[in-house]
Design a protein around this motif. Structure first.
Motif, short mmCIF file in Angstrom:
data_model
loop_
_atom_site.label_atom_id
_atom_site.label_comp_id
_atom_site.label_asym_id
_atom_site.label_seq_id
_atom_site.Cartn_x
_atom_site.Cartn_y
_atom_site.Cartn_z
N THR A 198 0.83 -1.20 0.00
CA THR A 198 0.00 0.00 0.00
C THR A 198 0.87 1.26 0.00
OG1 THR A 198 -1.79 -1.14 1.16
CG2 THR A 198 -1.77 1.25 1.28
N LEU A 199 1.88 1.27 0.85
CA LEU A 199 2.77 2.43 0.92
C LEU A 199 3.63 2.55 -0.33
CD1 LEU A 199 3.89 2.20 4.66
CD2 LEU A 199 2.24 3.79 3.65
N SER A 200 4.05 1.41 -0.88
CA SER A 200 4.88 1.43 -2.08
C SER A 200 4.12 2.00 -3.27
CB SER A 200 5.37 0.01 -2.40
OG SER A 200 6.11 -0.02 -3.59
N ALA A 201 2.83 1.66 -3.40
CA ALA A 201 2.04 2.18 -4.50
C ALA A 201 1.93 3.70 -4.43
CB ALA A 201 0.65 1.55 -4.49
N ALA A 202 1.73 4.22 -3.22
CA ALA A 202 1.65 5.67 -3.05
C ALA A 202 3.00 6.33 -3.34
CB ALA A 202 1.19 6.01 -1.64
N GLN A 203 4.08 5.68 -2.94
CA GLN A 203 5.41 6.25 -3.16
C GLN A 203 5.74 6.30 -4.65
OE1 GLN A 203 7.37 7.56 -0.67
NE2 GLN A 203 8.50 8.37 -2.45
N ALA A 204 5.28 5.31 -5.41
CA ALA A 204 5.54 5.31 -6.85
C ALA A 204 4.90 6.54 -7.51
CB ALA A 204 5.00 4.03 -7.48
N VAL A 205 3.71 6.92 -7.06
CA VAL A 205 3.06 8.12 -7.59
C VAL A 205 3.87 9.36 -7.21
CG1 VAL A 205 0.98 9.54 -7.51
CG2 VAL A 205 0.79 7.04 -7.55
N ALA A 206 4.30 9.44 -5.96
CA ALA A 206 5.07 10.59 -5.50
C ALA A 206 6.40 10.71 -6.24
CB ALA A 206 5.32 10.49 -3.99
N ASP A 207 7.03 9.59 -6.52
CA ASP A 207 8.32 9.61 -7.21
C ASP A 207 8.20 10.19 -8.62
OD1 ASP A 207 9.54 8.52 -5.01
OD2 ASP A 207 9.59 6.47 -5.80
N ARG A 208 7.02 10.11 -9.20
CA ARG A 208 6.80 10.70 -10.53
C ARG A 208 6.43 12.18 -10.45
NH1 ARG A 208 3.60 5.88 -11.14
NH2 ARG A 208 1.69 7.16 -11.12
N GLY A 209 6.33 12.71 -9.23
CA GLY A 209 5.94 14.10 -9.06
C GLY A 209 4.45 14.31 -9.10
N GLU A 210 3.68 13.24 -9.18
CA GLU A 210 2.22 13.34 -9.24
C GLU A 210 1.64 13.36 -7.82
OE1 GLU A 210 1.86 10.96 -13.50
OE2 GLU A 210 1.51 9.89 -11.63
N LEU A 211 0.35 13.65 -7.74
CA LEU A 211 -0.30 13.81 -6.44
C LEU A 211 -1.44 12.81 -6.33
CD1 LEU A 211 -0.31 15.60 -3.86
CD2 LEU A 211 -2.08 16.97 -4.98
N LEU A 212 -1.41 12.00 -5.29
CA LEU A 212 -2.44 11.00 -5.04
C LEU A 212 -3.42 11.51 -3.99
CD1 LEU A 212 -3.59 8.08 -5.27
CD2 LEU A 212 -1.92 7.41 -3.52
N HIS A 213 -4.70 11.52 -4.35
CA HIS A 213 -5.76 11.91 -3.41
C HIS A 213 -6.69 10.72 -3.23
CE1 HIS A 213 -9.75 13.83 -2.38
NE2 HIS A 213 -8.94 14.32 -1.45
N THR A 214 -6.92 10.34 -1.98
CA THR A 214 -7.74 9.18 -1.67
C THR A 214 -8.93 9.59 -0.82
OG1 THR A 214 -5.77 7.77 -1.67
CG2 THR A 214 -7.77 6.86 -0.66
N VAL A 215 -10.10 9.12 -1.20
CA VAL A 215 -11.32 9.27 -0.40
C VAL A 215 -11.75 7.87 0.01
CG1 VAL A 215 -13.70 10.09 -0.34
CG2 VAL A 215 -12.00 11.30 -1.71
N ALA A 216 -12.10 7.70 1.27
CA ALA A 216 -12.55 6.39 1.77
C ALA A 216 -13.83 6.57 2.57
CB ALA A 216 -11.47 5.74 2.61
N VAL A 217 -14.57 5.47 2.69
CA VAL A 217 -15.80 5.47 3.48
C VAL A 217 -15.56 4.69 4.76
CG1 VAL A 217 -18.20 4.71 3.61
CG2 VAL A 217 -17.32 5.67 1.49
N LEU A 218 -15.82 5.32 5.89
CA LEU A 218 -15.68 4.70 7.20
C LEU A 218 -17.05 4.22 7.68
CD1 LEU A 218 -13.94 4.20 9.83
CD2 LEU A 218 -14.78 6.44 10.58
N GLU A 219 -17.14 2.97 8.08
CA GLU A 219 -18.34 2.46 8.75
C GLU A 219 -18.18 2.78 10.24
OE1 GLU A 219 -21.07 -1.57 8.90
OE2 GLU A 219 -18.88 -1.78 8.96
N THR A 220 -18.98 3.70 10.74
CA THR A 220 -18.75 4.23 12.07
C THR A 220 -18.91 3.18 13.17
OG1 THR A 220 -21.05 5.00 12.10
CG2 THR A 220 -19.37 6.58 11.41
#
Length: 309
Positions: A194-216
């Motif tokens: 999970t962290l590696s996938a996000a780092q690959a985006v950052a290494d390209r200079g791109e920006l990753l935005h994630t929205v998630a749904v929490l079951e309270t």
């Protein structure tokens, strides 16, 4: 028999050589082989990249990207590149080779004529942020477009530590994503991946935005939607995936997450003019969500599969 019109004649063969290239694009989950086709004077004519997947359950697969300059097509360059990639895939023990082409394009015809099977059709769509006035309207329900018992969380870049275990578990929502006859199995996710996938985006200079749904009630993340913005924060951004756990589907969660992605992009990055997404043609639920939000089809692409064993 008279000769065919000149416009239908196959161009004469061209003299070229193939050179295997060193490719530094190795990741924890794949490695790549590359070839360049060049004329005798060194002019590049075409290239091929073969990605060998290494994740558990996917080591039987490889993915081919093949390009030939339009002026050099139908002269043997593409066939030679394909032969080199296919031989390398077989030598590595791969059982199937995947390649993608826009439906109706020369690539579609090229692959179809060489034994590739149509495995999956993807619908590509774009949301025009300047004109899609209804795209940021929440679905019926609460202000966030969610039914009671859920709320949205979001972050930019790598997942915060507090959400990392739950976010990693939530990624199993992709396990039943329609993949046709490609032969893709479920991807095994752990926190490192999970962290590696996000780092690959950052290494390209791109920006990753994630929205998630929490079951309270449980504290679990039961769905997520990822959006990647280009390095210069202008033009079109690309959805990387939207998924909801099976027990929580048909409650408007996917629409709520995408709506929040649209709202955030408009508010924080006005240089982004459109959002791109692709969806399997038989994933009717997600296609309906996209259409309701204002996404409009731009083209269809075919995922081809070539059995190697």
């Amino acid at each position: 028999m008279p000769a065919p019109p000149a416009t239908h004649r196959r161009p004469p063969p061209v003299t070229f050589r193939l050179t295997a290239l060193a490719d530094p694009a190795e990741t924890p989950f794949s490695r790549r082989l590359a070839w360049l086709a060049a004329a005798s004077d060194g002019t590049p004519l075409g290239s091929a990249f073969l990605r060998l997947l290494t994740s558990p359950g996917q080591a039987h697969l490889c993915e081919l990207t093949l390009d030939v300059h339009p002026a050099e097509r139908r002269r043997g360059v593409g066939s030679a590149l394909l032969a080199a990639a296919t031989a390398a895939a077989r030598e590595d023990g791969r059982r199937a080779l995947l390649a993608q082409a826009v439906e109706g394009s020369p690539g579609d015809a090229f692959l179809s004529a060489r034994g590739f099977e149509r495995a999956l059709v993807l619908d590509f769509a774009r949301l025009d942020l300047a004109t899609a006035a209804t795209a940021a309207t929440p679905a019926p329900g609460s202000a966030a477009g969610l039914p009671p018992g859920y709320r949205l969380v979001s972050w930019v870049g790598r997942c915060p530590e507090e959400w990392l275990p739950a976010f990693t578990r939530s990624r199993t929502a992709m396990d039943d994503m329609p993949m046709g006859d490609t032969g893709y199995g479920p991807v095994a996710w752990d926190e490192a991946r999970t962290l590696s996938a996000a780092q690959a985006v950052a290494d390209r200079g791109e920006l990753l935005h994630t929205v998630a749904v929490l079951e309270t009630a449980t504290g679990e993340l039961v769905g997520f939607s990822e959006l990647v913005l280009p390095a210069d924060r202008s033009g079109d951004a690309q959805h990387y995936g939207t998924a909801v756990q099976p027990d929580h589907r048909r409650r408007g969660l996917a629409r709520a997450m995408k709506t929040e992605s649209i709202r955030w992009t408009r508010a924080e990055h006005p240089g982004i003019t459109g959002l791109l997404t692709d969806t399997a043609e038989h994933n009717t639920g997600m296609l309906a969500v996209n259409h309701a939000l204002g996404y409009r089809s731009t083209h269809r692409s075919v995922e081809f599969r070539l059995p190697l064993s």
